[in-house]
Motif scaffolding. Structure first.
Motif, PDB file in Angstrom:
ATOM      1  N   VAL B   7       0.838  -1.199   0.000  1.00 46.04           N
ATOM      2  CA  VAL B   7       0.000   0.000   0.000  1.00 46.04           C
ATOM      3  C   VAL B   7       0.870   1.245   0.000  1.00 46.04           C
ATOM      4  CG1 VAL B   7      -1.940  -1.116   1.159  1.00 46.04           C
ATOM      5  CG2 VAL B   7      -0.236   0.048   2.521  1.00 46.04           C
ATOM      6  N   ASN B  34      -3.665   5.046  -1.694  1.00 44.15           N
ATOM      7  CA  ASN B  34      -3.815   4.924  -3.146  1.00 44.15           C
ATOM      8  C   ASN B  34      -5.088   4.158  -3.506  1.00 44.15           C
ATOM      9  OD1 ASN B  34      -3.118   4.999  -5.879  1.00 44.15           O
ATOM     10  ND2 ASN B  34      -1.961   3.078  -5.740  1.00 44.15           N
ATOM     11  N   ASP B  37      -4.720   0.550  -4.364  1.00 40.41           N
ATOM     12  CA  ASP B  37      -4.329  -0.306  -3.233  1.00 40.41           C
ATOM     13  C   ASP B  37      -5.520  -0.612  -2.334  1.00 40.41           C
ATOM     14  OD1 ASP B  37      -1.881  -0.012  -4.348  1.00 40.41           O
ATOM     15  OD2 ASP B  37      -1.095   1.356  -2.834  1.00 40.41           O
ATOM     16  N   THR B 118      -0.545  -5.998  -5.401  1.00 45.85           N
ATOM     17  CA  THR B 118      -0.199  -4.579  -5.440  1.00 45.85           C
ATOM     18  C   THR B 118      -1.318  -3.879  -6.206  1.00 45.85           C
ATOM     19  OG1 THR B 118       0.896  -4.430  -7.600  1.00 45.85           O
ATOM     20  CG2 THR B 118       2.214  -5.307  -5.785  1.00 45.85           C
ATOM     21  N   GLN B 121      -1.329   0.897 -10.350  1.00 46.76           N
ATOM     22  CA  GLN B 121      -0.463   2.074 -10.405  1.00 46.76           C
ATOM     23  C   GLN B 121      -0.707   2.955  -9.194  1.00 46.76           C
ATOM     24  OE1 GLN B 121      -1.579   4.388 -13.901  1.00 46.76           O
ATOM     25  NE2 GLN B 121      -3.305   5.295 -12.823  1.00 46.76           N
ATOM     26  N   PHE B 127       3.735   5.109 -12.231  1.00 48.84           N
ATOM     27  CA  PHE B 127       4.703   4.284 -12.967  1.00 48.84           C
ATOM     28  C   PHE B 127       4.026   3.019 -13.501  1.00 48.84           C
ATOM     29  CE2 PHE B 127       7.768   6.318  -9.928  1.00 48.84           C
ATOM     30  CZ  PHE B 127       8.514   6.985 -10.871  1.00 48.84           C
TER      31      PHE B 127
HETATM   32  N1  LIG Z   1       6.050   3.470  -1.513  1.00 48.98           N
HETATM   33  C1  LIG Z   1       5.354   2.339  -1.700  1.00 48.98           C
HETATM   34  N2  LIG Z   1       5.088   1.514  -0.664  1.00 48.98           N
HETATM   35  C2  LIG Z   1       4.378   0.369  -0.832  1.00 48.98           C
HETATM   36  N3  LIG Z   1       3.879  -0.011  -2.011  1.00 48.98           N
HETATM   37  C3  LIG Z   1       4.113   0.767  -3.088  1.00 48.98           C
HETATM   38  C4  LIG Z   1       4.862   1.971  -3.005  1.00 48.98           C
HETATM   39  N4  LIG Z   1       4.898   2.521  -4.238  1.00 48.98           N
HETATM   40  C5  LIG Z   1       4.206   1.704  -5.058  1.00 48.98           C
HETATM   41  N5  LIG Z   1       3.734   0.645  -4.377  1.00 48.98           N
HETATM   42  C6  LIG Z   1       2.858  -0.436  -4.875  1.00 48.98           C
HETATM   43  O1  LIG Z   1       3.049  -0.584  -6.262  1.00 48.98           O
HETATM   44  C7  LIG Z   1       1.841  -0.260  -6.978  1.00 48.98           C
HETATM   45  C8  LIG Z   1       2.199   0.400  -8.287  1.00 48.98           C
HETATM   46  O2  LIG Z   1       2.898   1.601  -8.036  1.00 48.98           O
HETATM   47  P1  LIG Z   1       3.732   2.389  -9.155  1.00 48.98           P
HETATM   48  O3  LIG Z   1       4.580   1.385  -9.859  1.00 48.98           O
HETATM   49  O4  LIG Z   1       4.506   3.401  -8.390  1.00 48.98           O
HETATM   50  O5  LIG Z   1       2.720   3.023 -10.050  1.00 48.98           O
HETATM   51  C9  LIG Z   1       1.032   0.592  -6.003  1.00 48.98           C
HETATM   52  O6  LIG Z   1      -0.344   0.485  -6.278  1.00 48.98           O
HETATM   53  C10 LIG Z   1       1.414  -0.024  -4.676  1.00 48.98           C
HETATM   54  O7  LIG Z   1       0.646  -1.191  -4.394  1.00 48.98           O
END
Ligand SMILES: Nc1ncnc2c1ncn2[C@@H]1O[C@H](COP(=O)(O)O)[C@@H](O)[C@H]1O
Ligand SMILES: Cc1cc2nc3c(=O)[nH]c(=O)nc-3n(C[C@H](O)[C@H](O)[C@H](O)COP(=O)(O)OP(=O)(O)OC[C@H]3O[C@@H](n4cnc5c(N)ncnc54)[C@H](O)[C@@H]3O)c2cc1C
Lengths: 317, 263
Positions: B7, B34, B37, B118, B121, B127
């Protein structure tokens, strides 16, 4: 630098993003005096190669592995292609399938990855531009590495045109079947239902700005007054406030009405993908920075709870 | 069976805001769990409620201020939580998916989960890559953009739907252990009950630094450097109607009539 792009296809169709990647890749190859290679994996690779043979493409690698996308196969093939072609930059689509293999490839190669880029530049090193906070700001990222991978946002670059004279070579990948631990068993079309938003001349489209399900009454009143159809952005469908067949966007329907009235919709890229071809776009949104105004023809930067009732009244509703 | 659910606390920027260096001035930012999440937590808790012997562990990478957010996951039914932070992370620059995956993989190495959920995004960075990168680090199988999940624990298979573009879903069987990135709409996330919120206060929330995870600052150095942050030049060519709601509505009505709408 040598650039390698990876094409995308689904159920027999080459997807447009494959030709957009060629444009993005050619720009960087030109800037650095390098070559542009592209690869297509699975399906009718010969036919796909013909379509990928556009001006500026130096080499096309066809990989005859499977019919449809499988991320385990793609990850292995692309990793092996990178060894063979030895590119400096790997360009993949920021599509749902792109996001299902690009991070694995980059991680396996131990190359940095920048996703969803909207601009690329090269000046001694790679610079990628991407958007943050729901497209409200842009950020540039310098990549301090000799080799890198990116995924490119669909519809940001034009498709490559003209027929080219690339060499077409078949590449024999060596697939470790024991590492293929996912199986695609089929596809399912979703939606259906009674409403066909793709057929409507006028769409009154509503987003999360509506706040509560009860408030939708007002939107249906407006649609009735205008003899229009109600469509929506994704959160309203996710909440089960409206049926899936009313969803506009990447994972819903693509619509091209004469008039599209976006009410309380921010204009996220996945939404815009479904409605940017509308003839006239009107946006009603309190946030003057909302990206929907970038593609709107007419805008009202005000509270929908004031504007919509006033509009209904204008039409004597 | 153990499920790890990641999360993130994400930043929402106000309508009007100011840029401060490479970030948004904190006065214009609010923080929340998020959206994606929230659905991942719900998916994990539903599996826990439906089966015997399922533990749900929430993991976040974030400083002490993110504790309220991970407590939301506890209040919604996660059994315990882990927060990873280190001063070295504040200095390390861009927290990109590769760096995040390395940190979460170190947690997973200790927890030994069967399933990791997860979000697709994060709403702020977008990302969309942390989950699949994590799978690669762990040597797990994976599935991205999952909007239906049916777990066959006995066979060790997750039957999933992956939501593709254009109202088409891909039906895929994914072998466990696996990482699935969860799409909105897969379920109806619950609101935390008062009882849940109270219970969350007494649930375990462990804190790990880099050294607790046998990592060093060098392990979280990214080769990506954020160099600029700016408001994009508006591409807007929109005619903006000015005035009170009555006035703008009247102008819009005029336009619509001109186009033959509603007349
Ligand atoms: N700082 C973080 N801590 C824990 N989970 C993360 C974090 N950043 C991203 N995630 C997990 O990765 C998913 C995709 O994130 P992202 O790749 O940054 O778009 C999110 O929905 C989270 O479940
Ligand atoms: C793989 C993937 C696929 C997706 N597919 C789709 C898709 O097909 N379709 C889709 O729509 N989305 C899709 N999304 C989601 C998309 O990223 C956005 O989250 C979504 O479009 C946001 O919907 P919204 O604009 O209604 O909500 P928000 O982004 O929350 O915007 C609400 C807007 O309402 C405005 N507002 C608030 N109150 C008022 C008021 N009182 N008066 C006027 N304005 C107000 C706000 O200023 C804001 O701009 C997808 C996402 C992913 C990751």
């Amino acid at each position: 630098m040598t650039v390698l792009t990876v094409a995308e296809h689904r159920r027999g169709e080459l997807r447009d993003v494959s030709l957009e990647l060629l444009t993005a890749g050619r720009e960087l190859a030109d800037a650095t005096g390098g070559e542009l290679h592209t690869a297509v994996i699975g399906g009718d690779v010969e036919a796909f190669a013909e379509r990928l043979n556009r001006v500026g493409v130096d080499a096309i690698h066809t990989v005859d592995e499977g019919e449809e996308f499988n991320h385990d196969v793609y990850t292995q093939v692309v990793t092996q292609l990178v060894e063979a072609v030895d590119p400096d930059l790997l360009v993949m689509p920021n599509s749902v399938n792109g996001l299902d293999y690009a991070p694995a490839v980059a991680s396996r190669l131990d190359w940095p990855l920048v996703t969803d880029v909207v601009d690329l530049g090269y000046d001694d090193e790679l610079t990628a531009t991407r958007e943050l906070y729901g497209s409200k700001v842009e950020t540039t990222i310098d990549v301090h590495a000799d080799r890198a991978a990116v995924t490119v946002r669909p519809a940001e670059w034009p498709v490559a045109e003209g027929s080219g004279d690339a060499t077409v070579e078949s590449f024999d990948a060596d697939i470790d079947e024991s590492a293929v631990r996912s199986t695609v068993t089929g596809f399912e079309e979703v939606g259906g239902g009674d409403v066909d938003i793709t057929d409507a001349d006028v769409l009154v489209s509503v987003g999360r700005g509506i706040e509560e399900e009860e408030n939708l009454d007002m939107i249906f009143d407006l649609a009735e007054t205008l003899d229009a159809t109600v469509s929506a952005s994704r959160p309203l469908i996710d909440n089960n406030w409206l049926e899936k067949d009313r969803q506009v966007g990447q994972s819903g329907s693509v619509v091209t009405p004469d008039v599209y009235i976006a009410i309380g919709i921010s204009g996220a890229v996945q939404h815009v993908a479904g409605m940017k071809g509308s003839d006239t776009i009107v946006a009603i949104n309190t946030d003057p920075n909302a990206p929907i105004f970038d593609i709107a023809d007419y805008g009202i930067q005000d509270d929908l709870f004031d504007v919509v009732p006033a509009l209904i009244e204008e039409f004597g509703g | 069976m153990k499920i790890l659910v990641t999360v993130k606390e994400v930043a929402h920027v106000d309508d009007e805001f100011e840029i401060d260096g490479l970030g948004i001035d904190d006065r214009y930012v609010t923080y929340d769990l998020n959206e994606w999440d929230d659905y991942a937590v719900e998916a994990a808790v539903q599996i826990q409620e439906a089966g015997d012997d399922v533990e749900v562990v929430a993991v976040t990478i974030g400083d002490a201020d993110t504790e309220d957010t991970i407590r939301q996951a506890l209040a919604k039914g996660a059994d315990r939580a882990i927060r990873v932070w280190d001063d070295a992370l504040a200095d390390a620059g861009l927290l990109d998916p590769e760096t995040k995956a390395r940190l979460i993989a170190a947690v997973a190495a200790e927890e030994d989960p069967d399933l990791v959920l997860t979000g697709v995004q994060s709403a702020d960075d977008g990302f969309g890559a942390t989950g699949v990168t994590l799978a690669e680090h762990l040597g797990f199988e994976w599935g991205a953009v999952v909007n239906a999940l049916d777990l066959d624990r006995e066979a060790g298979i997750a039957h999933v739907h992956r939501e593709l573009e254009g109202s088409v879903e891909e039906l895929t069987d994914v072998e466990l252990p696996a990482v699935l990135t969860i799409q909105t709409g897969i379920n109806e996330p619950r609101y935390a009950s008062l009882r849940g919120i109270r219970q969350a206060q007494s649930k375990e929330l462990a804190e790990y630094s880099l050294s607790d995870l046998d990592l060093t600052p060098a392990d979280v150095e990214s080769s990506l450097e954020q160099t600029d942050l700016y408001e994009p030049e508006s591409e807007s060519e929109a005619t903006v109607f000015e005035g009170s709601a009555e006035e703008t509505a009247s102008e819009l009505a005029g336009l619509l009539r001109e186009k033959g709408v509603g007349s």
